[in-house]
Scaffold this active site. Structure first.
Site, short mmCIF file in Angstrom:
data_model
loop_
_atom_site.label_atom_id
_atom_site.label_comp_id
_atom_site.label_asym_id
_atom_site.label_seq_id
_atom_site.Cartn_x
_atom_site.Cartn_y
_atom_site.Cartn_z
N ASP A 33 0.82 -1.20 0.00
CA ASP A 33 0.00 0.00 0.00
C ASP A 33 0.85 1.25 0.00
O ASP A 33 2.06 1.20 0.17
CB ASP A 33 -0.86 0.03 1.27
CG ASP A 33 -2.13 -0.78 1.07
OD1 ASP A 33 -2.36 -1.24 -0.06
OD2 ASP A 33 -2.86 -0.94 2.05
N LYS A 55 -3.54 3.76 -3.13
CA LYS A 55 -4.49 4.72 -3.67
C LYS A 55 -3.79 6.05 -3.83
O LYS A 55 -3.13 6.52 -2.92
CB LYS A 55 -5.68 4.86 -2.73
CG LYS A 55 -6.45 3.58 -2.66
CD LYS A 55 -7.55 3.65 -1.62
CE LYS A 55 -8.21 2.30 -1.62
NZ LYS A 55 -8.91 1.84 -0.57
N MET A 170 -9.35 8.47 9.26
CA MET A 170 -9.87 8.96 7.97
C MET A 170 -10.90 10.07 8.13
O MET A 170 -11.84 10.17 7.36
CB MET A 170 -10.52 7.80 7.19
CG MET A 170 -9.54 6.72 6.81
SD MET A 170 -10.34 5.27 6.09
CE MET A 170 -10.92 4.40 7.54
N1 SAH Z 1 -4.82 -0.07 8.85
C1 SAH Z 1 -4.41 1.28 9.21
C2 SAH Z 1 -5.50 2.29 8.97
C3 SAH Z 1 -5.87 2.43 7.53
S1 SAH Z 1 -7.07 3.66 7.27
C4 SAH Z 1 -3.97 1.28 10.68
O1 SAH Z 1 -4.19 0.31 11.40
O2 SAH Z 1 -3.37 2.28 11.10
C5 SAH Z 1 -6.07 5.05 6.86
C6 SAH Z 1 -6.17 6.08 7.95
O3 SAH Z 1 -5.28 5.73 8.99
C7 SAH Z 1 -5.74 7.46 7.55
O4 SAH Z 1 -6.78 8.16 6.90
C8 SAH Z 1 -5.44 8.06 8.89
O5 SAH Z 1 -6.60 8.40 9.58
C9 SAH Z 1 -4.81 6.89 9.60
N2 SAH Z 1 -3.35 6.93 9.51
C10 SAH Z 1 -2.55 6.05 8.89
N3 SAH Z 1 -1.25 6.39 9.07
C11 SAH Z 1 -1.25 7.50 9.82
C12 SAH Z 1 -0.24 8.32 10.38
N4 SAH Z 1 1.06 8.07 10.17
N5 SAH Z 1 -0.60 9.38 11.13
C13 SAH Z 1 -1.90 9.65 11.36
N6 SAH Z 1 -2.90 8.92 10.86
C14 SAH Z 1 -2.58 7.84 10.11
#
Ligand code: SAH
Length: 490
Positions: A33, A55, A170
């Site tokens: 991803d 994406k 998100m």
């Molecule tokens: N599976 C991932 C989440 C995927 S959804 C997990 O467990 O973290 C994607 C969302 O994750 C983003 O829109 C944001 O809200 C959050 N996210 C992912 N990486 C991030 C980061 N480094 N800092 C803040 N939010 C993050």
């Protein structure tokens, strides 16, 4: 054949799990991803197939059905497949759906949890998602949907009443609607709230406000995805517990000029101290072919670098030899890294000078009788040691095991170099080669950090005065000197 659904953590490469790294190193195919640490694939096999399934700008470039089809196809082909996803694969990552697709096709899968952004981003902002005095429950929710749409699956009134911390993934775009819903549901307007952008990554930004002001504050501050929003008393703890900003090198950019293969240890330590690190590997170690020296002819064997040890052993092993080939000689090592490389191969060096330069070894050998010496080292190195031994009447052979060759820097590496607050030089060859490849020279206001007097001299010979010189001529010494300089300038 197994498909591994693997979490890559929130972005800081140090938060990849040991299991994830192990599987990445073995995989035939990696389907990855966008939100994975940018170094996550460094350990992949050179012949592994890397498939980007992220994406771009919100719109899917590879649809979910296509991703599932890829996993099934490669899984069926009997290949080891790693499906690498940001954070945790089963937290808003559609990992559950991918597992179902694999199960439907009777393909074996395993799940490797990752550090999820909803816990890690707040943690790196000094916000514990639970706290004995402030929150005994935590709810993770997606802010992806417009809460005002009738088909919204979340019960916002129930969430408003939730007795604990709300962590929203998100949710940047919908933040005004989300906070409206929570207020309408009776959540107190002055409840603390925080938003953390790019949590755990360099350039992390966080701000604390209240439920009624966070949407406006975040928009005014230009907060963008990826970000995590936290609603709850715990958000206020950031005032006391913010820690990344306190690390000794926080906010500083450091360029590391070592050869690619060796840079990562220094880089990891610099990152741990808070620096943003760019590797500008201007040199590469190029092994030279040649026979194994007749080791039993020598009463002294000198090794001057860990690379030298590694490559001498490669030559020995290809001739069917092991550590016993050195049994008849005294072994001298310059520097603790060289000493360690020997130890790892079962040889405890007899002589390790306190100063990690050739002159140090010359001094340490003053009272050691030497008749025939072998100096195993890089092709272009100073002749201090062989010359000094010859002056004492010893017969000296020098074997060149490798040369350091210049590497062209990529655009990204050059951009990093131009932004650097500090540039570290860990040998004369890093100076020569960086200057040879850095178009337009070094940035004028970067501070130059030298590992020791020899490297400093090389800098001066190019008209560059080092700002910092390590008093211990190894990586620890470089770090110590850099931290002291940064502290003095704050
Ligand atoms: N599976 C991932 C989440 C995927 S959804 C997990 O467990 O973290 C994607 C969302 O994750 C983003 O829109 C944001 O809200 C959050 N996210 C992912 N990486 C991030 C980061 N480094 N800092 C803040 N939010 C993050």
């Amino acid at each position: 054949m197994t498909v591994y659904l693997v979490g890559a953590g929130p972005g800081d490469p140090g938060l990849l799990t040991a299991r994830a790294l192990e599987l990445i190193a073995h995989a035939d195919v990696i389907v990855y991803d966008r939100l994975i640490p940018d170094t996550a694939l460094d350990g992949a096999r050179a012949d592994a197939e890397l498939i980007y399934a992220g994406k771009e700008g919100g719109g899917p470039s590879v649809g979910q059905a296509e991703i599932e089809r890829l996993l099934v196809e490669h899984g069926h082909a009997g290949r080891e497949v790693v499906r690498l996803k940001g954070g945790d694969p089963f937290v808003f990552g559609r990992g559950g759906e991918e597992a179902q697709a694999l199960r439907d096709q009777e393909i074996d899968f395993q799940v490797v949890p990752g550090v999820t952004a909803g816990v890690a981003a707040p943690a790196y902002a000094g916000i514990p998602v639970t706290h004995r005095d402030a929150a005994s429950a935590v709810a993770f929710l997606t802010g992806h949907e417009d809460p005002d749409k009738p088909e919204s699956v979340l019960d916002w009134e129930a969430l408003a009443r939730f007795p604990g911390t709300l962590v929203v993934y998100m949710g940047v775009r919908q933040l005004p609607a989300i906070t409206q819903r929570l207020l309408a549901g009776g959540r107190p307007p002055d409840e603390p709230a925080a938003i953390v952008q790019r949590g755990t990554l360099s350039g992390q930004r966080a701000l604390v406000a209240t439920l009624s002001t966070i949407a406006e504050d975040a928009s005014a501050a230009g907060i963008r995805a990826p970000a995590i929003t936290v609603f709850g008393q715990v958000a206020a703890l950031r005032d006391q517990l913010a820690w990344i900003e306190r690390r000794p090198l926080a906010g500083l950019t450091v360029a590391v000029t070592r050869a690619r293969a060796q840079a990562s240890a220094l880089s990891a330590r610099l990152r741990g101290l808070g620096a943003e690190v760019f590797e500008t590997p201007s040199i590469r170690i190029q092994p030279l072919d040649g026979p194994v020296p007749a080791l039993s002819d020598y009463d002294l064997v000198c090794l001057t670098s860990p690379n030298g040890v590694r490559l001498l052993w490669e030559r020995m092993e290809s001739a069917g030899l092991d550590a016993r080939a050195l049994a008849g000689a005294r072994v001298a090592a310059i520097g603790p890294g060289t000493d360690r490389a020997l130890r790892e191969r079962g040889v405890l060096a007899d002589i390790v000078p306190e100063r990690f330069v050739a002159e140090g070894l010359v001094e340490a050998l003053a009272d050691v009788p030497v008749q025939r010496a072998l100096v195993a080292r890089a092709a272009s190195a100073r002749d201090v040691l062989p010359d000094a031994l010859r002056r004492r009447g010893a017969q000296v052979d020098v074997v060149a095991l490798y040369e350091t060759v210049a590497e062209q820097l990529s655009e990204r590496e050059l951009a990093g170099l131009r932004r650097a607050d500090y540039i570290t030089f860990t040998s004369s060859s890093t100076v020569e080669n960086l200057l040879a490849t850095a178009d337009g020279g070094l940035p004028a206001d970067a501070r130059l950090v030298s590992i020791g007097p020899v490297t400093s001299q090389t800098l001066r010979s190019h008209g560059l005065e080092p700002h910092v010189e390590a008093s211990r001529h190894d990586i620890d010494g470089v770090l110590e000197a850099l931290i002291a300089d940064a502290a003095a300038r704050r």
